[in-house]
Design an enzyme around this catalytic site. Structure first.
Site, PDB file in Angstrom:
ATOM      1  N   LYS A  15       0.833  -1.218   0.000  1.00 13.59           N
ATOM      2  CA  LYS A  15       0.000   0.000   0.000  1.00 13.59           C
ATOM      3  C   LYS A  15       0.862   1.261   0.000  1.00 13.59           C
ATOM      4  O   LYS A  15       0.652   2.174  -0.780  1.00 13.59           O
ATOM      5  CB  LYS A  15      -0.928   0.034   1.229  1.00 13.59           C
ATOM      6  CG  LYS A  15      -1.899  -1.123   1.312  1.00 13.59           C
ATOM      7  CD  LYS A  15      -2.822  -0.995   2.506  1.00 13.59           C
ATOM      8  CE  LYS A  15      -2.125  -1.023   3.858  1.00 13.59           C
ATOM      9  NZ  LYS A  15      -1.441  -2.300   4.165  1.00 13.59           N
ATOM     10  N   ARG A  90      -9.975   1.327   8.005  1.00 17.84           N
ATOM     11  CA  ARG A  90      -9.518  -0.021   8.309  1.00 17.84           C
ATOM     12  C   ARG A  90     -10.544  -0.828   9.096  1.00 17.84           C
ATOM     13  O   ARG A  90     -10.275  -1.970   9.456  1.00 17.84           O
ATOM     14  CB  ARG A  90      -8.283   0.136   9.180  1.00 17.84           C
ATOM     15  CG  ARG A  90      -7.130  -0.768   8.829  1.00 17.84           C
ATOM     16  CD  ARG A  90      -6.066  -0.341   9.746  1.00 17.84           C
ATOM     17  NE  ARG A  90      -4.866  -1.054   9.801  1.00 17.84           N
ATOM     18  CZ  ARG A  90      -3.747  -0.660   9.202  1.00 17.84           C
ATOM     19  NH1 ARG A  90      -3.725   0.372   8.398  1.00 17.84           N
ATOM     20  NH2 ARG A  90      -2.659  -1.315   9.422  1.00 17.84           N
ATOM     21  N   ARG A 129      11.736  -5.639   5.117  1.00 19.31           N
ATOM     22  CA  ARG A 129      11.462  -4.227   4.823  1.00 19.31           C
ATOM     23  C   ARG A 129      12.381  -3.290   5.612  1.00 19.31           C
ATOM     24  O   ARG A 129      12.685  -3.516   6.773  1.00 19.31           O
ATOM     25  CB  ARG A 129      10.010  -3.882   5.201  1.00 19.31           C
ATOM     26  CG  ARG A 129       9.778  -2.373   5.157  1.00 19.31           C
ATOM     27  CD  ARG A 129       8.342  -1.991   5.175  1.00 19.31           C
ATOM     28  NE  ARG A 129       7.645  -2.436   6.366  1.00 19.31           N
ATOM     29  CZ  ARG A 129       6.331  -2.299   6.525  1.00 19.31           C
ATOM     30  NH1 ARG A 129       5.590  -1.751   5.570  1.00 19.31           N
ATOM     31  NH2 ARG A 129       5.764  -2.723   7.633  1.00 19.31           N
ATOM     32  N   ARG A 162      10.930  -1.584  11.285  1.00 20.20           N
ATOM     33  CA  ARG A 162       9.850  -1.264  12.221  1.00 20.20           C
ATOM     34  C   ARG A 162       9.726  -2.323  13.306  1.00 20.20           C
ATOM     35  O   ARG A 162       9.851  -3.507  13.034  1.00 20.20           O
ATOM     36  CB  ARG A 162       8.520  -1.155  11.447  1.00 20.20           C
ATOM     37  CG  ARG A 162       8.290   0.227  10.885  1.00 20.20           C
ATOM     38  CD  ARG A 162       7.155   0.304   9.890  1.00 20.20           C
ATOM     39  NE  ARG A 162       5.913  -0.360  10.299  1.00 20.20           N
ATOM     40  CZ  ARG A 162       4.805  -0.349   9.555  1.00 20.20           C
ATOM     41  NH1 ARG A 162       4.787   0.294   8.385  1.00 20.20           N
ATOM     42  NH2 ARG A 162       3.719  -0.976   9.957  1.00 20.20           N
ATOM     43  N   ARG A 173      -0.944  -8.934  13.217  1.00 19.54           N
ATOM     44  CA  ARG A 173      -1.479  -7.902  12.318  1.00 19.54           C
ATOM     45  C   ARG A 173      -2.282  -8.524  11.182  1.00 19.54           C
ATOM     46  O   ARG A 173      -3.305  -7.987  10.767  1.00 19.54           O
ATOM     47  CB  ARG A 173      -0.329  -7.046  11.751  1.00 19.54           C
ATOM     48  CG  ARG A 173       0.224  -6.048  12.767  1.00 19.54           C
ATOM     49  CD  ARG A 173       1.592  -5.523  12.383  1.00 19.54           C
ATOM     50  NE  ARG A 173       1.649  -4.867  11.100  1.00 19.54           N
ATOM     51  CZ  ARG A 173       2.764  -4.727  10.379  1.00 19.54           C
ATOM     52  NH1 ARG A 173       3.917  -5.216  10.808  1.00 19.54           N
ATOM     53  NH2 ARG A 173       2.719  -4.107   9.233  1.00 19.54           N
TER      54      ARG A 173
END
Ligand code: AP5
Ligand code: MG
Length: 215
Positions: A15, A90, A129, A162, A173
């Site tokens: 996203k 969300r 990431r 993160r 998540r």
């Protein structure tokens, strides 16, 4: 009149990566609720401290504070023509709140690209990431490496991993996404706004699908 694009998809679908591309093409600001929370956290605001406890657990921040934060952002002058929303709405109540706030502020949701990617792929994407401190640009050590390791290609800021990209938090998540966010796929499909995008393709191909869908 605000034209709003809503990027939908699970954690790690791409996203943020694609919202940046779309925002630049459409000359609209990229508004990421996750980045807004992380900015608040960095500045140690009350909102940031509240959000952290939820983010660390991979849970959603309560709807009321999230809605108020996004509303505040959509009242800023740079969103007069619209925005590319990433990570908001969300939950079903957030989607209704967005419709109500746009009716009031003057605007509408124009398109909802839904980037679909299976769970196994998400885990690997989030594990590799690296995110930029300054503006939330994202890289991947294998699929989209920065030119200089540890440094953002766009603004030179430091890249970091993160805290919520740890495996146990990622699994949480993904479960939260399935329970609380996936119902929005039908919400927007029923309104004729959903555009399904195959997010398993390489980044440039996903961008092409998206630009064609939204054009
Ligand atoms: P948020 O920051 O929104 O995280 P998320 O939705 O879990 O999504 P991610 O940012 O992890 O993934 P992404 O889809 O942006 O993927 P990316 O482009 O980085 O939210 C974090 C937390 O904040 C939430 O858990 C919650 O606590 C809170 N929060 C935020 N919004 C909220 C709301 N509305 N309500 C309540 N709470 C809220 O890509 C991932 C990786 O894959 C990167 O390394 C990238 O380089 C790579 N990649 C991307 N595309 C491809 C591709 N096509 N092929 C190969 N690799 C790719
Ligand atoms: Mg993101």
């Amino acid at each position: 009149m605000k034209s709003i694009i809503v990027m939908l998809g699970p954690p790690g679908a791409g996203k943020g990566t694609q919202a940046k591309v779309l925002a630049e093409k459409l000359a609209l600001p990229h508004v990421s609720s996750g980045d807004l929370f992380r900015d608040n956290l960095k500045a140690q605001t009350e909102l940031g401290k509240l959000a952290q406890s939820y983010m660390d657990r991979g849970e959603l921040v309560p709807d009321d504070v999230t809605i108020a934060m996004v509303r505040d952002r959509l009242e800023k002058a740079d969103t007069a023509q619209g925005a590319v929303l990433d990570g908001f709405p969300r939950t079903p109540p957030q989607a209704s709140a967005l419709d109500a706030m746009l009716a009031e502020l003057g605007g509408e949701v124009k398109a909802v690209p839904y980037i679909s990617v299976p769970s196994e792929v998400l885990v690997e994407r989030l594990g590799g990431r690296w995110s930029c401190r300054a503006q939330g640009h994202v890289f991947h050590e294998k699929y989209n490496p920065p030119r200089v390791p540890g440094k953002c290609d766009f603004d030179g800021s430091e890249l970091y991993q993160r805290d919520d990209d740890r495996l146990t938090t990622v699994e949480r998540r993904i479960r939260v996404y399935v329970d609380q966010t996936a119902p929005l796929i039908d919400y927007y499909r029923e309104r004729g706004l959903l555009m399904e995008i195959d997010g398993t393709k390489p980044i440039e191909q996903v961008s092409q699908q998206l630009l064609q869908a939204v054009a």
